[in-house]
Scaffold this motif. Structure first.
Motif, mmCIF file in Angstrom:
data_model
loop_
_atom_site.group_PDB
_atom_site.id
_atom_site.type_symbol
_atom_site.label_atom_id
_atom_site.label_comp_id
_atom_site.label_asym_id
_atom_site.label_seq_id
_atom_site.Cartn_x
_atom_site.Cartn_y
_atom_site.Cartn_z
ATOM 1 N N ALA A 193 0.779 -1.331 -0.051
ATOM 2 C CA ALA A 193 0.222 0.064 -0.045
ATOM 3 C C ALA A 193 1.075 1.221 -0.071
ATOM 4 N N VAL A 194 1.803 1.319 0.767
ATOM 5 C CA VAL A 194 2.990 2.437 0.892
ATOM 6 C C VAL A 194 3.444 2.548 -0.479
ATOM 7 N N ASP A 195 3.849 1.388 -1.156
ATOM 8 C CA ASP A 195 4.560 1.653 -2.593
ATOM 9 C C ASP A 195 3.474 2.253 -3.694
ATOM 10 N N ILE A 196 1.897 1.762 -3.615
ATOM 11 C CA ILE A 196 1.239 2.281 -4.424
ATOM 12 C C ILE A 196 0.832 3.921 -4.134
ATOM 13 N N LEU A 197 0.987 4.141 -3.052
ATOM 14 C CA LEU A 197 0.900 5.637 -2.377
ATOM 15 C C LEU A 197 1.981 6.147 -2.991
ATOM 16 N N ASN A 198 3.230 6.129 -2.807
ATOM 17 C CA ASN A 198 4.436 6.556 -3.167
ATOM 18 C C ASN A 198 4.608 6.825 -4.844
ATOM 19 N N SER A 199 4.110 5.644 -5.442
ATOM 20 C CA SER A 199 4.059 5.457 -6.871
ATOM 21 C C SER A 199 3.029 6.811 -7.416
ATOM 22 N N ALA A 200 1.857 6.828 -7.007
ATOM 23 C CA ALA A 200 0.771 7.797 -7.276
ATOM 24 C C ALA A 200 1.324 9.134 -7.116
ATOM 25 N N ALA A 201 2.031 9.569 -5.713
ATOM 26 C CA ALA A 201 2.453 10.893 -5.313
ATOM 27 C C ALA A 201 3.576 11.108 -6.232
ATOM 28 N N SER A 202 4.220 10.293 -7.157
ATOM 29 C CA SER A 202 5.572 10.681 -7.670
ATOM 30 C C SER A 202 5.330 11.585 -9.069
ATOM 31 N N ILE A 203 4.070 11.451 -9.674
ATOM 32 C CA ILE A 203 3.495 12.004 -10.548
ATOM 33 C C ILE A 203 3.339 13.435 -10.513
ATOM 34 N N ALA A 204 3.878 14.343 -11.371
ATOM 35 C CA ALA A 204 3.777 15.679 -11.570
ATOM 36 C C ALA A 204 2.198 16.107 -11.311
ATOM 37 N N THR A 205 1.923 17.190 -10.464
ATOM 38 C CA THR A 205 0.638 17.704 -9.938
ATOM 39 C C THR A 205 0.304 18.901 -10.889
ATOM 40 N N PRO A 206 -0.880 19.375 -11.199
ATOM 41 C CA PRO A 206 -1.266 20.597 -11.825
ATOM 42 C C PRO A 206 -0.751 21.610 -10.983
ATOM 43 N N ALA A 207 -0.391 22.539 -11.491
ATOM 44 C CA ALA A 207 -0.063 23.944 -11.067
ATOM 45 C C ALA A 207 -1.275 24.849 -10.885
ATOM 46 N N PRO A 208 -1.463 25.442 -9.783
ATOM 47 C CA PRO A 208 -2.545 26.362 -9.528
ATOM 48 C C PRO A 208 -2.447 27.725 -10.353
ATOM 49 N N VAL A 209 -3.481 28.239 -11.136
ATOM 50 C CA VAL A 209 -3.158 29.572 -11.783
ATOM 51 C C VAL A 209 -3.942 30.601 -10.889
ATOM 52 N N LEU A 210 -3.598 31.678 -10.898
ATOM 53 C CA LEU A 210 -4.093 32.743 -10.114
ATOM 54 C C LEU A 210 -4.928 33.478 -11.209
ATOM 55 N N ALA A 211 -6.244 33.667 -11.040
ATOM 56 C CA ALA A 211 -7.175 34.491 -11.862
ATOM 57 C C ALA A 211 -6.707 35.983 -11.891
ATOM 58 N N TYR A 212 -7.169 36.744 -12.972
ATOM 59 C CA TYR A 212 -6.624 38.134 -12.969
ATOM 60 C C TYR A 212 -7.081 39.227 -12.050
ATOM 61 N N ASP A 213 -8.081 38.577 -11.447
ATOM 62 C CA ASP A 213 -8.654 39.326 -9.988
ATOM 63 C C ASP A 213 -7.712 39.138 -8.982
ATOM 64 N N ALA A 214 -6.354 38.368 -9.029
ATOM 65 C CA ALA A 214 -5.453 38.223 -8.088
ATOM 66 C C ALA A 214 -6.190 37.843 -6.700
ATOM 67 N N GLY A 215 -7.182 37.193 -6.716
ATOM 68 C CA GLY A 215 -7.944 36.761 -5.315
ATOM 69 C C GLY A 215 -8.440 35.272 -5.465
ATOM 70 N N THR A 216 -8.584 34.799 -6.732
ATOM 71 C CA THR A 216 -9.073 33.502 -6.788
ATOM 72 C C THR A 216 -8.260 32.694 -7.565
ATOM 73 N N VAL A 217 -8.487 31.225 -7.475
ATOM 74 C CA VAL A 217 -7.656 30.189 -8.353
ATOM 75 C C VAL A 217 -8.547 30.111 -9.696
ATOM 76 N N ARG A 218 -7.921 30.215 -10.692
ATOM 77 C CA ARG A 218 -8.781 29.995 -11.948
ATOM 78 C C ARG A 218 -8.591 28.361 -12.582
ATOM 79 N N PRO A 219 -9.717 27.719 -12.905
ATOM 80 C CA PRO A 219 -9.635 26.286 -13.080
ATOM 81 C C PRO A 219 -8.548 26.073 -14.250
ATOM 82 N N VAL A 220 -7.877 24.885 -13.966
ATOM 83 C CA VAL A 220 -6.693 24.659 -14.934
ATOM 84 C C VAL A 220 -7.414 23.625 -16.003
#
Length: 192
Positions: free
Chosen positions: A91-118
């Motif tokens: 189970a630890v191996d499955i978790l570590n393998s899944a966590a090793s993949i790059a995650t999507p970067a958050p994108v700040l909206a132009y109002d500079a106060g909310t996150v825009r959907p990626v």
């Protein structure tokens, strides 16, 4: 009145942790195990209501199996933590393998106060967000505050962030009130 669970399209989000909410996609675990991730659409729906990026289409059966495998590894590790048992290396191996993949970067909206959907990302990247949340939980300050709900027909795990560390239910509204009402009926039913 619409409850939070109804707004979340039937998925329970009461654990206080993204990874434990993912574990809860099997309802009534160890009672009658109702699978909530029945197809690719339900997995996409869970990503949406969890506030995660959409997975790129098409999601085939193998991607759904990968998601369920991660969920079951999380369940195994959570159960071991709650029961004070050694974690299963697989189970630890499955978790570590899944966590090793790059995650999507958050994108700040132009109002500079909310996150825009990626834009949609590979399903492995979305699952990596869940896996990294689990690593943070299992290794962080609340690692010894993971609990199993004591509600009569509840199978959910939750993170106890209460000051005393004595929380017993996934939520007072969902399970705590039922337990309190049942205790009241037991106490006062005998006096009538």
């Amino acid at each position: 009145m619409e409850t939070k669970d109804q707004r979340r399209l039937g998925f329970p989000f009461r654990s206080g942790s993204l990874c434990l909410d993912f574990v809860a996609t099997v309802a009534k675990r160890d009672m009658n195990d109702r699978e909530m991730l029945v197809d690719a659409e339900s997995l996409q729906t869970w990503f949406y209501v969890a506030g995660l990026p959409a997975a790129q289409e098409p999601l085939d059966e193998s991607r759904l199996v990968d998601a369920r495998d991660l969920r079951e590894a999380l369940n195994t590790l959570t159960r071991a933590r709650v029961d004070g048992l050694r974690p299963a290396p697989a189970a630890v191996d499955i978790l570590n393998s899944a966590a090793s993949i790059a995650t999507p970067a958050p994108v700040l909206a132009y109002d500079a106060g909310t996150v825009r959907p990626v834009d949609p990302v590979p399903v492995e990247s979305v699952l990596s967000v869940v896996a990294r949340d689990a690593i943070d939980l299992f290794s962080g300050e609340y690692k010894n505050r993971i609990r199993r709900c004591l509600g009569h027909e509840c199978s959910l795990y939750f993170v106890d962030r209460s000051r005393q560390g004595a929380r017993r239910w996934c939520s007072m509204a969902a399970c705590g009130e039922k337990a309190s009402s049942a205790a009241y009926r037991r106490r006062h039913g005998a006096t009538r």
